[in-house]
Enzyme design. Structure first.
Site, PDB file in Angstrom:
ATOM      1  N   CYS A  50       0.825  -1.210   0.000  1.00 35.29           N
ATOM      2  CA  CYS A  50       0.000   0.000   0.000  1.00 35.29           C
ATOM      3  C   CYS A  50       0.861   1.262   0.000  1.00 35.29           C
ATOM      4  O   CYS A  50       1.967   1.272   0.523  1.00 35.29           O
ATOM      5  CB  CYS A  50      -0.869   0.035   1.244  1.00 35.29           C
ATOM      6  SG  CYS A  50      -1.893  -1.416   1.429  1.00 35.29           S
ATOM      7  N   ARG A  94       5.036   0.170  -6.049  1.00 33.25           N
ATOM      8  CA  ARG A  94       5.048  -0.651  -4.835  1.00 33.25           C
ATOM      9  C   ARG A  94       4.188  -1.902  -4.982  1.00 33.25           C
ATOM     10  O   ARG A  94       4.298  -2.826  -4.187  1.00 33.25           O
ATOM     11  CB  ARG A  94       4.544   0.173  -3.651  1.00 33.25           C
ATOM     12  CG  ARG A  94       5.444   1.345  -3.326  1.00 33.25           C
ATOM     13  CD  ARG A  94       4.760   2.329  -2.425  1.00 33.25           C
ATOM     14  NE  ARG A  94       4.638   1.843  -1.069  1.00 33.25           N
ATOM     15  CZ  ARG A  94       5.481   2.123  -0.088  1.00 33.25           C
ATOM     16  NH1 ARG A  94       6.517   2.879  -0.315  1.00 33.25           N
ATOM     17  NH2 ARG A  94       5.295   1.658   1.129  1.00 33.25           N
ATOM     18  N   TRP A 148      -2.764  -2.751  -1.559  1.00 37.29           N
ATOM     19  CA  TRP A 148      -2.355  -4.123  -1.857  1.00 37.29           C
ATOM     20  C   TRP A 148      -3.125  -4.978  -0.853  1.00 37.29           C
ATOM     21  O   TRP A 148      -2.888  -4.898   0.355  1.00 37.29           O
ATOM     22  CB  TRP A 148      -0.847  -4.269  -1.668  1.00 37.29           C
ATOM     23  CG  TRP A 148      -0.295  -5.587  -2.099  1.00 37.29           C
ATOM     24  CD1 TRP A 148       0.059  -5.960  -3.357  1.00 37.29           C
ATOM     25  CD2 TRP A 148      -0.022  -6.707  -1.259  1.00 37.29           C
ATOM     26  NE1 TRP A 148       0.547  -7.252  -3.352  1.00 37.29           N
ATOM     27  CE2 TRP A 148       0.503  -7.740  -2.078  1.00 37.29           C
ATOM     28  CE3 TRP A 148      -0.164  -6.969   0.110  1.00 37.29           C
ATOM     29  CZ2 TRP A 148       0.878  -8.980  -1.596  1.00 37.29           C
ATOM     30  CZ3 TRP A 148       0.202  -8.212   0.589  1.00 37.29           C
ATOM     31  CH2 TRP A 148       0.720  -9.202  -0.258  1.00 37.29           C
ATOM     32  N   ASN A 164      -1.595   1.944   5.691  1.00 38.93           N
ATOM     33  CA  ASN A 164      -0.647   0.965   5.179  1.00 38.93           C
ATOM     34  C   ASN A 164      -0.247   0.091   6.364  1.00 38.93           C
ATOM     35  O   ASN A 164       0.132   0.609   7.400  1.00 38.93           O
ATOM     36  CB  ASN A 164       0.581   1.706   4.620  1.00 38.93           C
ATOM     37  CG  ASN A 164       1.612   0.752   4.053  1.00 38.93           C
ATOM     38  OD1 ASN A 164       1.353  -0.438   3.930  1.00 38.93           O
ATOM     39  ND2 ASN A 164       2.764   1.279   3.705  1.00 38.93           N
ATOM     40  N   GLY A 165      -0.358  -1.238   6.237  1.00 38.06           N
ATOM     41  CA  GLY A 165       0.018  -2.131   7.333  1.00 38.06           C
ATOM     42  C   GLY A 165      -1.116  -3.074   7.671  1.00 38.06           C
ATOM     43  O   GLY A 165      -2.045  -3.255   6.874  1.00 38.06           O
ATOM     44  N   GLU A 198      18.346 -17.219  -7.730  1.00 35.89           N
ATOM     45  CA  GLU A 198      17.940 -15.882  -8.153  1.00 35.89           C
ATOM     46  C   GLU A 198      17.348 -15.924  -9.573  1.00 35.89           C
ATOM     47  O   GLU A 198      16.337 -15.260  -9.855  1.00 35.89           O
ATOM     48  CB  GLU A 198      19.141 -14.927  -8.054  1.00 35.89           C
ATOM     49  CG  GLU A 198      18.919 -13.515  -8.575  1.00 35.89           C
ATOM     50  CD  GLU A 198      17.826 -12.742  -7.867  1.00 35.89           C
ATOM     51  OE1 GLU A 198      17.299 -13.197  -6.849  1.00 35.89           O
ATOM     52  OE2 GLU A 198      17.463 -11.657  -8.377  1.00 35.89           O
ATOM     53  N   LYS A 209      13.566 -14.788 -10.483  1.00 33.21           N
ATOM     54  CA  LYS A 209      13.271 -13.763 -11.503  1.00 33.21           C
ATOM     55  C   LYS A 209      12.267 -14.309 -12.510  1.00 33.21           C
ATOM     56  O   LYS A 209      11.304 -13.643 -12.872  1.00 33.21           O
ATOM     57  CB  LYS A 209      14.521 -13.354 -12.282  1.00 33.21           C
ATOM     58  CG  LYS A 209      15.512 -12.404 -11.722  1.00 33.21           C
ATOM     59  CD  LYS A 209      15.076 -11.029 -11.385  1.00 33.21           C
ATOM     60  CE  LYS A 209      14.402 -10.932 -10.044  1.00 33.21           C
ATOM     61  NZ  LYS A 209      15.181 -10.462  -8.948  1.00 33.21           N
ATOM     62  N   GLU A 225       8.691 -14.757 -10.875  1.00 34.79           N
ATOM     63  CA  GLU A 225       7.955 -13.539 -10.523  1.00 34.79           C
ATOM     64  C   GLU A 225       7.541 -12.741 -11.756  1.00 34.79           C
ATOM     65  O   GLU A 225       6.492 -12.108 -11.762  1.00 34.79           O
ATOM     66  CB  GLU A 225       8.697 -12.684  -9.489  1.00 34.79           C
ATOM     67  CG  GLU A 225       9.892 -11.922  -9.952  1.00 34.79           C
ATOM     68  CD  GLU A 225      10.527 -11.078  -8.842  1.00 34.79           C
ATOM     69  OE1 GLU A 225       9.814 -10.493  -8.031  1.00 34.79           O
ATOM     70  OE2 GLU A 225      11.778 -10.993  -8.816  1.00 34.79           O
ATOM     71  N   HIS A 258      18.938 -36.590  -5.572  1.00 35.12           N
ATOM     72  CA  HIS A 258      18.238 -36.839  -4.301  1.00 35.12           C
ATOM     73  C   HIS A 258      16.759 -36.494  -4.395  1.00 35.12           C
ATOM     74  O   HIS A 258      16.102 -36.316  -3.372  1.00 35.12           O
ATOM     75  CB  HIS A 258      18.922 -36.036  -3.186  1.00 35.12           C
ATOM     76  CG  HIS A 258      20.361 -36.387  -3.037  1.00 35.12           C
ATOM     77  ND1 HIS A 258      20.789 -37.564  -2.464  1.00 35.12           N
ATOM     78  CD2 HIS A 258      21.486 -35.752  -3.468  1.00 35.12           C
ATOM     79  CE1 HIS A 258      22.116 -37.621  -2.519  1.00 35.12           C
ATOM     80  NE2 HIS A 258      22.552 -36.529  -3.127  1.00 35.12           N
ATOM     81  N   LYS A 317       6.772  -3.902  -4.509  1.00 32.98           N
ATOM     82  CA  LYS A 317       8.196  -3.563  -4.484  1.00 32.98           C
ATOM     83  C   LYS A 317       8.722  -3.528  -3.061  1.00 32.98           C
ATOM     84  O   LYS A 317       9.794  -4.013  -2.765  1.00 32.98           O
ATOM     85  CB  LYS A 317       8.402  -2.200  -5.163  1.00 32.98           C
ATOM     86  CG  LYS A 317       9.851  -1.757  -5.229  1.00 32.98           C
ATOM     87  CD  LYS A 317      10.643  -2.650  -6.164  1.00 32.98           C
ATOM     88  CE  LYS A 317      12.109  -2.303  -6.223  1.00 32.98           C
ATOM     89  NZ  LYS A 317      12.893  -3.422  -6.776  1.00 32.98           N
TER      90      LYS A 317
HETATM   91  C1  AGP Z   1      13.006  -9.413  -5.994  1.00 32.84           C
HETATM   92  O1  AGP Z   1      12.894  -9.455  -7.359  1.00 32.84           O
HETATM   93  C2  AGP Z   1      11.799  -9.341  -5.229  1.00 32.84           C
HETATM   94  N1  AGP Z   1      10.794  -8.579  -5.792  1.00 32.84           N
HETATM   95  C3  AGP Z   1      11.866  -9.520  -3.741  1.00 32.84           C
HETATM   96  O2  AGP Z   1      12.278 -10.826  -3.522  1.00 32.84           O
HETATM   97  C4  AGP Z   1      12.744  -8.558  -2.896  1.00 32.84           C
HETATM   98  O3  AGP Z   1      14.086  -8.790  -3.164  1.00 32.84           O
HETATM   99  C5  AGP Z   1      12.414  -8.772  -1.413  1.00 32.84           C
HETATM  100  O4  AGP Z   1      11.079  -8.453  -1.195  1.00 32.84           O
HETATM  101  C6  AGP Z   1      13.301  -7.974  -0.491  1.00 32.84           C
HETATM  102  O5  AGP Z   1      13.150  -6.610  -0.695  1.00 32.84           O
HETATM  103  P1  AGP Z   1      14.184  -5.585  -0.107  1.00 32.84           P
HETATM  104  O6  AGP Z   1      15.499  -5.855  -0.775  1.00 32.84           O
HETATM  105  O7  AGP Z   1      13.642  -4.238  -0.445  1.00 32.84           O
HETATM  106  O8  AGP Z   1      14.272  -5.830   1.368  1.00 32.84           O
END
Ligand code: AGP
Length: 605
Positions: A2, A27, A74, A98-99, A478, A482, A485, A501, A600
């Site tokens: 949010c 965000r 959100w 927000n929260g 990673e 990527k 997501e 395994h 974000k």
């Molecule tokens: C990465 O592509 C993500 N969107 C997510 O995993 C992000 O890295 C994570 O939420 C941590 O965010 P921060 O680095 O702002 O703490």
């Protein structure tokens, strides 16, 4: 997550609220709304979906209000529809939040007994009704204060009142809130980025504090209701860094600028004359550190894993890594000579902040590696190492990951040097090699055409795997993160040695498998694991700096990265995987900068 904006002004505010909400879109959100005070009444407008929808509603019927609050939501409590969108208003008050309010159900039951009606499924509406209740008997400050006392959980709030037509109130506990100062206008916003086009003069609320703004002044109160003064910071004017420029989206811009951002970061930390790495005022003597725990979430956690390999290789320090949402609830045995390093792009991630807070309460030594230097995590840790990547807007983290790995690598080298665990010759050579990183990054990014060819093989796949050993294992994680997501394709990263395994059972004819096999001590082993995948029908995409032809047999595509030392290879292997996720997602017409369901800055746990 949010986003909040609030403006008290001498002129109509809805246009600026809409513009600020657009800035908060990065965000991640699913509905939007705003409230202004128009002709003495609260005028609330909300919609599901994008801020554009809200803009259309307002342009048909513009608001004349000179004071208002806006929100992008959100969803946490209740589906993302118009009714659950913020603001939530009663006859007398309108609230954006927000929260999460953890005790919302019990407060709601209590208010229902007093005949308060609830329209939405949200936790936020209890704040609106609680305030409405207190405003019957108390002034604004007391009503807000009494309301906050009742709330459990985390929040940042923006509030306007029907009967106090020139006031916007902001408050926070756990979620960030910035205050901005303008000419005949003042603002609150979830972050300074939202306020950037209006002002670069900013203060930050701390937990428990309340601000009351009118167009001419801002007053701050602490949790005891005493008036306090706050420092006003002047933020740098880097508007050009926060626009897409000629790029289609922020992510392609951010991928593309990694050679520039890594250069900027190296410039901050490397003393070229003395061939040394500078970390001024490091709060703990590296010779006295016997354990480091690296903590983060998502991509930031992957850079913590890289740090584990780096510090174990270069120093004799015991290293642990932890996911922040797990760390914060564990029974940690805090010790004097332990160091806790928090990695976060935004510096606002709720779990990472809570883990840091736990360390602070136990008087532990803390260090933050962040991109946003004004963030809560940066302001709370004992010591801050910025990654100097510039604003990262795309939800998928790219240049911040490279920046985090870079600072972690520099830190491991420096600590190793101070502890006499690296020879002078190797230290100087490592610094020299690092200076080549920006041009090597450029070289890899120039091979985007090859990645577009590879990406076509992934577009229709239901699942895929990313394999690597050593440093390449976190990079495999990673790469998988990527891809999932951005393109919504199921992707998993595995240590290549783990395949037999269990995961090998998933290999079937045509399954795309990414194999990361740089020429390092694991090379032959990884190549054997790759052959096992090929033997079972897996369609292998090999990313390597090995230039022999022999291993190319039966490989669907071999992507070559330039030769470099082993510590530089993780950086170079990351880039094609970022581009792969990007192109697969763009071929599938996915929303690159705002993937579904994601935010974000993850400001709730
Ligand atoms: C990465 O592509 C993500 N969107 C997510 O995993 C992000 O890295 C994570 O939420 C941590 O965010 P921060 O680095 O702002 O703490």
């Amino acid at each position: 997550m949010c986003g909040i904006i609030g403006i008290a002004s001498a002129k109509p505010v809805f246009g600026n609220i809409i513009e600020a909400l657009k800035k908060l879109e990065y965000r991640g959100y699913d509905s939007a709304g705003l409230s202004t005070i128009d002709n003495g009444e609260i005028n609330e407008k909300k919609c599901s979906g994008r801020v554009n929808n809200l803009e259309k509603i307002l342009f048909k019927n513009p608001s004349k209000g000179k004071l208002g609050i806006g929100h992008v939501r959100w969803a946490t409590h209740g589906v993302p529809n118009e009714i659950n969108a913020h603001p939530h208003s009663s006859e007398v008050v309108s609230v954006v939040h927000n929260g999460i309010i953890e005790n919302s159900n019990s407060i709601k039951n209590e208010l229902i007994k007093k005949n308060y009606l609830f329209k939405s499924q949200t936790d936020t509406e209890v704040i609106t009704q609680l305030l409405t209740n207190y405003l019957k008997n108390y002034d604004i400050l007391d009503s807000v204060h009494k309301t906050l006392e009742r709330l459990e959980g985390s929040f940042a709030l923006g509030i306007i009142f029907k009967n106090f037509k020139d006031i916007v109130v902001g408050a926070r506990r756990g979620s960030p809130l910035a205050v901005g100062y303008g000419h005949e206008e003042n603002y609150i916003g979830s972050d300074s980025y939202a306020l950037k086009s209006m002002t670069n003069k900013i203060s930050y609320l701390e937990d428990g504090e309340i601000c009351i703004l009118t167009k001419d002044k801002v007053e701050f109160y602490n949790s005891e209701k005493n008036k306090i003064n706050k420092e006003i910071l002047t933020l740098s004017n880097d508007e050009n860094k926060t626009t897409k420029g000629d790029f289609k989206d922020f992510m392609s811009k951010e991928i593309n600028e990694q050679s520039v951002t890594s250069k900027a970061c190296l410039k901050e930390y490397i003393d070229h004359l003395r061939k040394d790495i500078n970390f001024y005022n490091f709060p703990i003597n590296p010779n006295e550190v016997n354990k480091i725990t690296f903590i983060g979430c998502g991509t930031a956690y992957h850079s913590c894993l890289i740090a584990k390999y780096l510090f174990e290789d270069l120093t004799s320090i015991t290293v642990e890594t932890d996911i922040a949402s797990e760390f914060r609830y564990r029974k940690i045995k805090f010790k004097k000579n332990n160091l806790y390093v928090f990695v976060s792009q935004s510096g606002e991630t709720a779990d990472t902040f809570a883990a840091l807070d736990l360390c602070k309460k136990n008087n532990a030594n803390t260090c933050a590696i962040v991109n946003v230097v004004e963030s809560s995590i940066a302001r709370t840790a004992n010591f801050v190492l910025p990654i100097h990547a510039g604003p990262e807007i795309g939800v998928a983290s790219t240049k911040a990951f490279i920046g985090q790995m870079l600072v972690l690598y520099l830190l491991s080298l420096k600590i190793s040097k101070v502890r006499n665990e690296i020879t002078d010759q190797n230290y100087t050579k490592s610094i020299n090699d690092l200076n080549n990183l920006p041009s090597l990054i450029k070289e890899v990014l120039a091979k985007r055409d090859e990645i577009q060819i590879i990406a076509k093989d992934f577009v229709d796949s239901k699942g895929t795997m990313f394999l690597g050993r050593g440093f390449s294992y976190p990079i495999a994680l990673e790469g998988a993160l990527k891809l999932k997501e951005l393109s919504y394709i199921h992707a998993e990263g595995y240590p290549a040695g783990e395949m037999k395994h269990g995961p090998l059972a998933l290999i079937e004819d045509g399954l795309p498998v990414v194999v990361l096999a740089p020429k390092d001590k694991y090379f032959e082993k990884t190549i054997s694991n790759m052959q096992e995948v090929i033997a079972r029908g897996g369609k292998v995409f090999l990313f390597t700096d090995d230039d022999s032809e022999i291993i190319s047999e039966n490989i669907r595509y071999k992507f070559n990265i330039p030769n470099s030392n082993d510590y530089i290879k993780p950086f170079l292997l990351t880039l094609p995987l970022q581009m792969l996720a990007y192109y697969v997602a763009s071929f599938k017409n996915c929303d690159i900068d705002k993937p579904r369901n994601l935010a974000k800055s993850v400001t709730v746990e």
